[in-house]
Every structure is written in C-alpha cells, then in structure tokens.
Write a protein that holds these residues in place. Structure first.
Motif, PDB file in Angstrom:
ATOM      1  N   VAL A  48      -4.005 -25.369  13.911  1.00 17.27           N
ATOM      2  CA  VAL A  48      -4.473 -26.323  12.822  1.00 17.27           C
ATOM      3  C   VAL A  48      -3.504 -26.221  11.599  1.00 17.27           C
ATOM      4  CG1 VAL A  48      -6.167 -26.265  11.108  1.00 17.27           C
ATOM      5  CG2 VAL A  48      -6.771 -25.861  13.367  1.00 17.27           C
ATOM      6  N   ASN A  49      -2.795 -25.100  11.296  1.00 18.53           N
ATOM      7  CA  ASN A  49      -1.795 -25.117  10.425  1.00 18.53           C
ATOM      8  C   ASN A  49      -0.637 -25.991  10.546  1.00 18.53           C
ATOM      9  OD1 ASN A  49      -3.169 -23.393   8.790  1.00 18.53           O
ATOM     10  ND2 ASN A  49      -2.285 -21.568   9.525  1.00 18.53           N
ATOM     11  N   ASP A  50      -0.030 -25.909  11.724  1.00 17.38           N
ATOM     12  CA  ASP A  50       0.829 -26.921  12.225  1.00 17.38           C
ATOM     13  C   ASP A  50       0.501 -28.213  12.101  1.00 17.38           C
ATOM     14  OD1 ASP A  50       2.658 -24.835  12.661  1.00 17.38           O
ATOM     15  OD2 ASP A  50       2.278 -25.089  15.007  1.00 17.38           O
ATOM     16  N   GLN A  51      -0.808 -28.638  12.637  1.00 21.21           N
ATOM     17  CA  GLN A  51      -1.263 -30.270  12.102  1.00 21.21           C
ATOM     18  C   GLN A  51      -1.081 -30.470  10.711  1.00 21.21           C
ATOM     19  OE1 GLN A  51      -4.963 -29.853  14.494  1.00 21.21           O
ATOM     20  NE2 GLN A  51      -4.035 -30.748  16.331  1.00 21.21           N
ATOM     21  N   THR A  63      -5.728 -38.321  -1.555  1.00 22.73           N
ATOM     22  CA  THR A  63      -7.029 -38.619  -1.143  1.00 22.73           C
ATOM     23  C   THR A  63      -7.161 -38.007   0.393  1.00 22.73           C
ATOM     24  OG1 THR A  63      -7.157 -40.406  -2.723  1.00 22.73           O
ATOM     25  CG2 THR A  63      -9.174 -40.481  -0.722  1.00 22.73           C
ATOM     26  N   HIS A  64      -6.268 -38.537   1.244  1.00 20.58           N
ATOM     27  CA  HIS A  64      -6.587 -38.023   2.561  1.00 20.58           C
ATOM     28  C   HIS A  64      -6.197 -36.260   2.762  1.00 20.58           C
ATOM     29  CE1 HIS A  64      -6.545 -38.348   6.986  1.00 20.58           C
ATOM     30  NE2 HIS A  64      -5.353 -37.614   6.786  1.00 20.58           N
ATOM     31  N   GLN A  65      -5.522 -35.927   2.129  1.00 17.16           N
ATOM     32  CA  GLN A  65      -5.144 -34.224   1.970  1.00 17.16           C
ATOM     33  C   GLN A  65      -6.696 -33.644   1.620  1.00 17.16           C
ATOM     34  OE1 GLN A  65      -1.608 -33.087   0.297  1.00 17.16           O
ATOM     35  NE2 GLN A  65      -0.568 -34.561   1.262  1.00 17.16           N
ATOM     36  N   GLN A  66      -7.207 -34.306   0.630  1.00 13.56           N
ATOM     37  CA  GLN A  66      -8.115 -33.823   0.020  1.00 13.56           C
ATOM     38  C   GLN A  66      -9.387 -33.951   1.163  1.00 13.56           C
ATOM     39  OE1 GLN A  66      -8.823 -31.865  -2.744  1.00 13.56           O
ATOM     40  NE2 GLN A  66     -10.691 -31.323  -1.631  1.00 13.56           N
ATOM     41  N   HIS A  67      -9.684 -34.957   1.653  1.00 14.09           N
ATOM     42  CA  HIS A  67     -10.578 -35.128   2.707  1.00 14.09           C
ATOM     43  C   HIS A  67     -10.252 -34.233   4.051  1.00 14.09           C
ATOM     44  CE1 HIS A  67     -13.022 -37.278   5.666  1.00 14.09           C
ATOM     45  NE2 HIS A  67     -12.066 -37.073   6.472  1.00 14.09           N
ATOM     46  N   VAL A  68      -9.138 -33.951   4.390  1.00 16.09           N
ATOM     47  CA  VAL A  68      -8.803 -33.079   5.334  1.00 16.09           C
ATOM     48  C   VAL A  68      -9.230 -31.684   5.019  1.00 16.09           C
ATOM     49  CG1 VAL A  68      -7.053 -31.553   6.733  1.00 16.09           C
ATOM     50  CG2 VAL A  68      -6.999 -34.058   6.399  1.00 16.09           C
ATOM     51  N   LYS A  69      -9.002 -31.334   3.661  1.00 14.31           N
ATOM     52  CA  LYS A  69      -9.146 -29.872   3.294  1.00 14.31           C
ATOM     53  C   LYS A  69     -11.044 -29.883   3.042  1.00 14.31           C
ATOM     54  CE  LYS A  69      -5.218 -29.124   0.354  1.00 14.31           C
ATOM     55  NZ  LYS A  69      -4.774 -29.284  -0.993  1.00 14.31           N
ATOM     56  N   ASP A  70     -11.670 -30.664   2.741  1.00 15.94           N
ATOM     57  CA  ASP A  70     -13.165 -30.838   2.480  1.00 15.94           C
ATOM     58  C   ASP A  70     -13.771 -30.652   3.998  1.00 15.94           C
ATOM     59  OD1 ASP A  70     -12.836 -31.420  -0.057  1.00 15.94           O
ATOM     60  OD2 ASP A  70     -13.251 -33.317   0.134  1.00 15.94           O
ATOM     61  N   VAL A  71     -13.141 -31.461   5.031  1.00 15.63           N
ATOM     62  CA  VAL A  71     -13.575 -31.192   6.287  1.00 15.63           C
ATOM     63  C   VAL A  71     -13.184 -29.856   6.923  1.00 15.63           C
ATOM     64  CG1 VAL A  71     -13.249 -32.117   8.615  1.00 15.63           C
ATOM     65  CG2 VAL A  71     -13.338 -33.687   7.251  1.00 15.63           C
ATOM     66  N   ALA A  72     -12.147 -29.277   6.787  1.00 15.06           N
ATOM     67  CA  ALA A  72     -11.840 -27.679   6.943  1.00 15.06           C
ATOM     68  C   ALA A  72     -12.893 -27.071   6.253  1.00 15.06           C
ATOM     69  CB  ALA A  72     -10.530 -27.426   6.655  1.00 15.06           C
ATOM     70  N   ALA A  73     -13.130 -27.067   5.145  1.00 13.69           N
ATOM     71  CA  ALA A  73     -14.426 -26.223   4.420  1.00 13.69           C
ATOM     72  C   ALA A  73     -15.861 -26.346   4.954  1.00 13.69           C
ATOM     73  CB  ALA A  73     -14.136 -26.567   2.735  1.00 13.69           C
ATOM     74  N   GLU A  74     -15.958 -27.630   5.398  1.00 11.89           N
ATOM     75  CA  GLU A  74     -17.311 -27.924   6.151  1.00 11.89           C
ATOM     76  C   GLU A  74     -17.448 -27.016   7.457  1.00 11.89           C
ATOM     77  OE1 GLU A  74     -18.131 -32.031   6.341  1.00 11.89           O
ATOM     78  OE2 GLU A  74     -17.762 -32.328   4.286  1.00 11.89           O
ATOM     79  N   ILE A  75     -16.075 -27.135   8.036  1.00 12.24           N
ATOM     80  CA  ILE A  75     -16.136 -26.349   9.444  1.00 12.24           C
ATOM     81  C   ILE A  75     -16.121 -24.890   9.054  1.00 12.24           C
ATOM     82  CG2 ILE A  75     -14.699 -25.913  11.398  1.00 12.24           C
ATOM     83  CD1 ILE A  75     -13.657 -28.729  11.048  1.00 12.24           C
TER      84      ILE A  75
END
Length: 87
Positions: A48-51, A63-75
């Motif tokens: 995940v970190n490499d991705q 915006t996309h980076q924040q979306h990725v962070k939000d999804v990671a937080a939800e997971i």
C-alpha cells in the motif's frame, strides 16, 4: 489487413487480466488465512505504501490524494470494528 477484430482482442485481454487479478486475490486470501497478521500485515503495508508513493510521484491532484487518504481511513475504521458490526 483489417482491425475489425481489435475490440474483441482487447476485450479478451481485459478479461484475462481480470481473471489474473482475481486469482491473485484468491491466493492472497489463502495466504492471510494461513499466516498470522504479524507476518502478512507488514507485507500488505509495504504494498500500500509503495502504491501511495507511486501515485504521489505522478503528481496526482490534492483532491485525489485526499480521496485516497479518506478511503484508507474508512478501511482502517472498518477493520477496527469487531466482526458483524455495522453502522
């Protein structure tokens, strides 16, 4: 020579790729069932970190980076809940 079969060829390639991804997921599921989280957890984190690093290196938008962070937080939140709990 005609490219009339190009869409079918591309569709077949996409289907093969999809099947390979599904098989990889099945192998991963079997692996995490057979190994303790202490073994596979760091491996999964490394992937995940490499991705995330790769995504950042292609200069994705904030915006996309924040979306990725939000999804990671939800997971993370979902994984912290006991089995069977739902909101």
């Amino acid at each position: 020579m005609s490219d009339s079969n190009a869409p079918e060829h591309l569709d077949a390639k996409h289907e093969r790729n999809r099947e390979h991804r599904i098989e990889g997921i099945k192998r991963w599921v079997e692996y995490i069932k057979s190994e303790p989280p202490e073994t596979w957890g760091p491996q999964q984190n490394a992937v995940v970190n490499d991705q995330l690093d790769a995504a950042q290196s292609v200069q994705t938008s904030a915006t996309h980076q924040q979306h990725v962070k939000d999804v990671a937080a939800e997971i993370r939140e979902a994984s912290d809940k006991p089995d069977g709990d739902s909101e």
